[in-house]
Design an enzyme around this catalytic site. Structure first.
Site, PDB file in Angstrom:
ATOM      1  N   ASP A   9      99.509  49.378  81.084  1.00 27.34           N
ATOM      2  CA  ASP A   9      98.585  50.660  81.476  1.00 27.34           C
ATOM      3  C   ASP A   9      99.340  51.702  80.658  1.00 27.34           C
ATOM      4  OD1 ASP A   9      97.704  53.032  82.426  1.00 27.34           O
ATOM      5  OD2 ASP A   9      96.413  51.842  83.813  1.00 27.34           O
ATOM      6  N   HIS A  10      99.248  52.122  79.628  1.00 30.96           N
ATOM      7  CA  HIS A  10     100.010  52.871  78.883  1.00 30.96           C
ATOM      8  C   HIS A  10     100.466  54.601  79.699  1.00 30.96           C
ATOM      9  CE1 HIS A  10      96.857  55.045  77.143  1.00 30.96           C
ATOM     10  NE2 HIS A  10      97.449  55.952  76.872  1.00 30.96           N
ATOM     11  N   HIS A  44      93.933  53.605  84.355  1.00 31.29           N
ATOM     12  CA  HIS A  44      94.652  54.866  84.314  1.00 31.29           C
ATOM     13  C   HIS A  44      94.821  55.770  85.320  1.00 31.29           C
ATOM     14  CE1 HIS A  44      95.191  53.505  80.204  1.00 31.29           C
ATOM     15  NE2 HIS A  44      94.442  54.144  79.635  1.00 31.29           N
TER      16      HIS A  44
HETATM   17  C1  BG6 Z   1      92.848  54.515  76.252  1.00 25.77           C
HETATM   18  C2  BG6 Z   1      91.324  54.481  76.322  1.00 25.77           C
HETATM   19  O1  BG6 Z   1      93.475  53.445  77.059  1.00 25.77           O
HETATM   20  O2  BG6 Z   1      93.331  55.741  76.642  1.00 25.77           O
HETATM   21  C3  BG6 Z   1      90.990  55.486  75.466  1.00 25.77           C
HETATM   22  O3  BG6 Z   1      90.906  53.248  75.774  1.00 25.77           O
HETATM   23  C4  BG6 Z   1      91.457  57.047  75.613  1.00 25.77           C
HETATM   24  O4  BG6 Z   1      89.584  55.923  75.484  1.00 25.77           O
HETATM   25  C5  BG6 Z   1      93.020  56.819  75.743  1.00 25.77           C
HETATM   26  O5  BG6 Z   1      91.049  57.911  74.817  1.00 25.77           O
HETATM   27  C6  BG6 Z   1      93.567  58.105  76.222  1.00 25.77           C
HETATM   28  O6  BG6 Z   1      94.768  57.880  75.879  1.00 25.77           O
HETATM   29  P1  BG6 Z   1      95.925  59.280  75.820  1.00 25.77           P
HETATM   30  O7  BG6 Z   1      97.321  58.809  76.123  1.00 25.77           O
HETATM   31  O8  BG6 Z   1      95.744  59.932  74.838  1.00 25.77           O
HETATM   32  O9  BG6 Z   1      95.582  60.188  76.916  1.00 25.77           O
END
Ligand code: BG6
Length: 483
Positions: A175-176, A238
């Site tokens: 989960d980044h 997230h």
């Molecule tokens: C991803 C989603 O996990 O996270 C996307 O699939 C979203 O829809 C993205 O745009 C948002 O990531 P960040 O790091 O740009 O907030």
């Protein structure tokens, strides 16, 4: 964090020609290469369906990836060196016999990382074929991208299928958001400072807001997104992970299972929503055309059907039933095509029980404002004396600008997490029971929405009016409305 390179890994990316690979994974691995964080023998095998030659693949990556690398970090020499690590392999992922091609590569580095950047519907097939081809052993690790499944039942099926071939400590559910610097910093803020802990609970805290607002629309991802929606795409993973870090008890150590045990307890304490709760405590929206005529509504996006009921916005009120958080509402919100790109966690403390400054004195509650993006900062909202005679109050902020607080390079989330996988560090990845607990809480919301239509909101706004009403009924406001 140490900067020593990994001792050498074979990184096999399934979905190696897909969006995630050229936008995130390869740029992240390039950065790790540039900064000496990849072992000399580390190589990357990109596996894709396209019957491309090595040359064609390198050309494709050369055209796509550099725009996702920070311009000041892109250097022709290191980029060429990075491409030398990269090998393309065309495989029909559904064909068990095709996996023999991986064995033929003679992958002999100390660790072997399978990164599944494909649709989750393929996770069981790929891990099964890897196992059957004898490609899983002590050295192997598998990284699973989100969303893992579309509900609890499908997530359980995938987890069980992967578990037939990989032990839990070989599985990295990514989960980044857990790789973002400010998110990791939140743990330090909470558990590395004495001043917050005693006040980090009911009744001192009045409410918590976790808001991830994006200005982008669905873009070219309708194929995936229209079947998923914001609840599955953002909240299940997230936002709930952020909630866990805000709400968890201090873990007994930073070891992976100690941290994950505490996060699991939070997820298990989330009050399940009944159908009536879903109606009362959730708002589901979909962007419609806004003021800017160049911006289409969701239903006009390419790949989206004219009657799609997919939500691009969610706001909800969650309740954690445990001693620390009883009666403290947690408001979660995320959406596409909102007014600003801004991800924030707002901790709002209760008002003073009594004010000596007299009735009618404008007093704002103390708030801790943790901004994850676009810039990273932590601010503490306090009341101070307005200069001059008299004792008037004014709101002020103590501000920590995290970007300028250190000269050290701040790695992107994917780079940091990929290095964690290479080093075998599981702390910032989700365990199976955690992931399933998150789905268990989300499932009744999906069920409650089954016959609903999302409420339209103009692109460029903060979502449907019902989102503000969700807080207004408790005399609260979303942070940007309270300024
Ligand atoms: C991803 C989603 O996990 O996270 C996307 O699939 C979203 O829809 C993205 O745009 C948002 O990531 P960040 O790091 O740009 O907030």
């Amino acid at each position: 964090m140490t900067l020593s390179p990994d001792p050498g890994a074979d990184i096999i990316i399934f979905g190696g020609a897909g969006d995630l690979s050229f936008r995130k994974l390869l740029p992240a691995l390039y950065m790790a290469h540039l900064h000496g964080r990849l072992g000399a023998s580390t190589r990357i095998v990109a596996v894709g369906r396209q019957t491309w030659s090595q040359q064609q693949y390198l050309q494709f990556i050369g055209e796509r990836s550099p725009e996702f690398i920070e311009p000041s970090a892109f250097e022709a020499g290191p980029w060429r060196g990075f491409l030398e690590r990269l090998q393309y392999l065309s495989i029909d992922l559904a064909d068990a016999a095709a996996y023999g091609a991986l064995r033929a590569l003679d992958l002999s580095n100390p660790s072997r990382i399978y990164y599944l950047a494909t649709a989750p519907g393929l996770f069981a097939t790929i891990s099964g074929h890897l196992g059957a081809a004898g490609l899983v052993d002590e050295r192997s690790r598998i990284v699973l991208e989100k969303p893992l499944g579309t509900d609890l039942a499908s997530a359980q099926v995938i987890n069980a299928a992967v578990a037939r071939h990989f032990r839990e400590d070989q599985i990295y559910r990514i989960d980044h958001y857990l790789g973002k610097e400010t998110v990791q910093n939140l743990m330090v803020l909470r558990f590395g400072n004495a001043i917050f802990e005693p006040l980090w609970r009911a009744p001192y805290i009045r409410s918590v807001q976790i808001s991830v607002a994006e200005t982008v629309g669905v873009g070219s991802r309708a194929g995936f997104y229209d079947g998923a929606g914001a609840l599955r795409d953002m909240v299940q993973n997230h936002l709930l992970q952020l909630l866990c870090i805000v709400a968890m008890e201090p873990p007994i150590s930073l070891r992976a299972d100690d941290v994950r045990d505490e996060k699991l307890k939070v997820l298990r304490s989330l009050r399940p929503m009944s159908a009536a709760d879903v109606r009362r405590d959730t708002v589901r929206g979909q962007y419609a055309p806004g003021l800017d005529p160049a911006i289409r509504g969701y239903l006009q996006e390419s790949g989206v059907g004219p009657r799609s009921r997919t939500e691009t916005f969610v706001a909800l009120r969650a309740q954690i039933d445990n001693a620390r958080w009883a009666h403290v509402p947690f408001f979660l919100r995320t959406g596409k095509r909102l007014a600003r790109r801004q991800s924030q966690i707002i901790i709002e403390w209760s008002e003073l029980p009594f004010s000596i400054f007299g009735e009618g004195t404008a007093q704002q509650p103390n708030r801790l404002i943790i901004t994850l993006q676009p810039e990273e900062s932590i601010q503490l909202g306090l009341m101070a004396k307005e200069p001059g005679s008299g004792m008037s109050l004014q709101p002020v902020r103590l501000e920590l600008d995290l970007q300028s607080s250190s000269d050290k390079r701040r790695a992107e989330a994917y780079e940091r997490l990929l290095v964690d996988v290479m080093k075998g560090r599981l702390t910032h990845f989700m365990r199976r029971d955690e992931l399933e607990a998150a789905w268990r809480w989300v499932d009744p919301i999906l069920a409650g929405w089954r016959d609903d239509f999302p409420q339209p909101y103009p692109a460029g706004s903060w979502g449907p009016a019902a989102s503000s009403a969700l807080l207004a009924r408790e005399n609260l406001k979303w942070f940007e409305e309270s300024l």
